[in-house]
Design an enzyme around this catalytic site. Structure first.
Site, PDB file in Angstrom:
ATOM      1  N   LYS A 144      73.410   6.743 -42.840  1.00  0.00           N
ATOM      2  CA  LYS A 144      73.096   5.363 -43.239  1.00  0.00           C
ATOM      3  C   LYS A 144      72.129   4.707 -42.262  1.00  0.00           C
ATOM      4  O   LYS A 144      71.121   4.146 -42.663  1.00  0.00           O
ATOM      5  CB  LYS A 144      74.371   4.492 -43.298  1.00  0.00           C
ATOM      6  N   ARG A 166      82.321  -3.445 -45.854  1.00  0.00           N
ATOM      7  CA  ARG A 166      83.132  -2.283 -45.484  1.00  0.00           C
ATOM      8  C   ARG A 166      84.376  -2.204 -46.364  1.00  0.00           C
ATOM      9  O   ARG A 166      85.122  -1.248 -46.284  1.00  0.00           O
ATOM     10  CB  ARG A 166      83.556  -2.505 -44.037  1.00  0.00           C
TER      11      ARG A 166
HETATM   12  P1  AMP Z   1      79.212   1.847 -37.636  1.00  0.00           P
HETATM   13  O1  AMP Z   1      78.156   1.847 -36.596  1.00  0.00           O
HETATM   14  O2  AMP Z   1      78.734   1.286 -38.961  1.00  0.00           O
HETATM   15  O3  AMP Z   1      79.873   3.188 -37.792  1.00  0.00           O
HETATM   16  O4  AMP Z   1      80.343   0.820 -37.145  1.00  0.00           O
HETATM   17  C1  AMP Z   1      81.060   1.041 -35.945  1.00  0.00           C
HETATM   18  C2  AMP Z   1      82.284   0.151 -35.863  1.00  0.00           C
HETATM   19  O5  AMP Z   1      81.896  -1.233 -35.922  1.00  0.00           O
HETATM   20  C3  AMP Z   1      83.303   0.305 -36.975  1.00  0.00           C
HETATM   21  O6  AMP Z   1      84.173   1.398 -36.779  1.00  0.00           O
HETATM   22  C4  AMP Z   1      84.025  -1.046 -36.892  1.00  0.00           C
HETATM   23  O7  AMP Z   1      84.922  -1.113 -35.813  1.00  0.00           O
HETATM   24  C5  AMP Z   1      82.893  -2.006 -36.595  1.00  0.00           C
HETATM   25  N1  AMP Z   1      82.281  -2.553 -37.832  1.00  0.00           N
HETATM   26  C6  AMP Z   1      80.976  -2.432 -38.215  1.00  0.00           C
HETATM   27  N2  AMP Z   1      80.764  -3.046 -39.384  1.00  0.00           N
HETATM   28  C7  AMP Z   1      81.956  -3.559 -39.774  1.00  0.00           C
HETATM   29  C8  AMP Z   1      82.403  -4.301 -40.897  1.00  0.00           C
HETATM   30  N3  AMP Z   1      81.569  -4.625 -41.889  1.00  0.00           N
HETATM   31  N4  AMP Z   1      83.709  -4.650 -40.957  1.00  0.00           N
HETATM   32  C9  AMP Z   1      84.562  -4.342 -39.975  1.00  0.00           C
HETATM   33  N5  AMP Z   1      84.224  -3.657 -38.892  1.00  0.00           N
HETATM   34  C10 AMP Z   1      82.926  -3.247 -38.775  1.00  0.00           C
END
Ligand code: AMP
Length: 210
Positions: A14, A89
């Site tokens: 992504k 999410r």
């Molecule tokens: P990512 O880089 O998208 O894998 O996000 C890493 C972490 O950020 C996730 O595991 C969550 O702890 C937090 N996070 C990012 N976006 C969201 C969201 N929309 N809702 C809740 N937590 C989020």
């Protein structure tokens, strides 16, 4: 003008694809996970609050994320379109987003679980600019430094086996229902995320029909 949401399992690409597409379309990329990691690195109040939650692979509270997104998507510099990566999410966040703006296209990057594990082990990210590399599938030129800003690359704090397991569980329970949600709205585009970066990028471009 196009407002795009990108979702899919961890490691589906992504961040990588959203970054490429945002450059190509000249619209901003809104990577919520990366934004939170920057808050942690800068040791802000928000960063201190979410650091432990993220390290465990859990989700940050909906109201917190909704607030961040509401401020972005309604700001003037985002009115020509954007790519949301990591938000929504879950269905509650998707409903909140629908109150704010009309989403034009939702790109679902689909990747089997066996591939997810391969992609997450070996992933390296730049703590400064957020660029994403992989030791095998997408190495940086110097191997350990970012191609864009020369910062030493890091393994994400939540790319540990325990946090990966938790994040995949969260994905299945919370995020996968977005497939049905956006399918019903008629905006879902499914992309096979298993091929290499170039090929997936091409599929996305063709599917968007721009
Ligand atoms: P990512 O880089 O998208 O894998 O996000 C890493 C972490 O950020 C996730 O595991 C969550 O702890 C937090 N996070 C990012 N976006 C969201 C969201 N929309 N809702 C809740 N937590 C989020």
């Amino acid at each position: 003008m196009i407002k795009i949401v990108m979702f899919g399992p961890q490691g589906a690409g992504k961040g990588t694809q959203a970054d490429r597409l945002s450059r190509r379309l000249n619209i901003p990329h809104i990577p919520t996970g990366q934004m939170l990691r920057e808050e942690i690195a800068a040791d802000t109040k928000l960063g201190q609050k979410v650091s432990e939650i993220m390290k465990r692979g859990e989700l940050v509270a909906d109201w917190q994320m909704n607030e961040i997104i509401r401020d972005r998507v309604n700001a003037p510099e985002y009115q020509n379109g954007f790519i949301l990566d990591g938000y929504p999410r879950n269905v509650d966040q998707a409903e909140f987003l629908d109150y704010q703006i009309a989403v034009d296209k939702v790109l679902f990057l689909n990747l089997p679980k066996t591939e997810v594990m391969k992609r997450l082990s070996g992933r390296l990210t730049c703590p400064k600019c957020g660029a994403i590399f992989h030791k095998v599938f997408n190495p940086s030129i110097a191997g350990d430094k970012c191609d864009r800003c020369q910062t030493v690359l890091q393994v994400r704090a939540d790319d540990t086996p325990e946090a990966i397991a938790k994040r995949l569980e969260q994905y299945e329970e919370e995020t996968e229902p977005l497939h049905e949600y956006y399918l019903k709205k008629g905006v879902l585009i499914e992309i096979d995320a298993a091929p290499n970066i170039e090929q997936v990028g091409l599929s996305i471009w063709e599917a968007l029909g721009l």
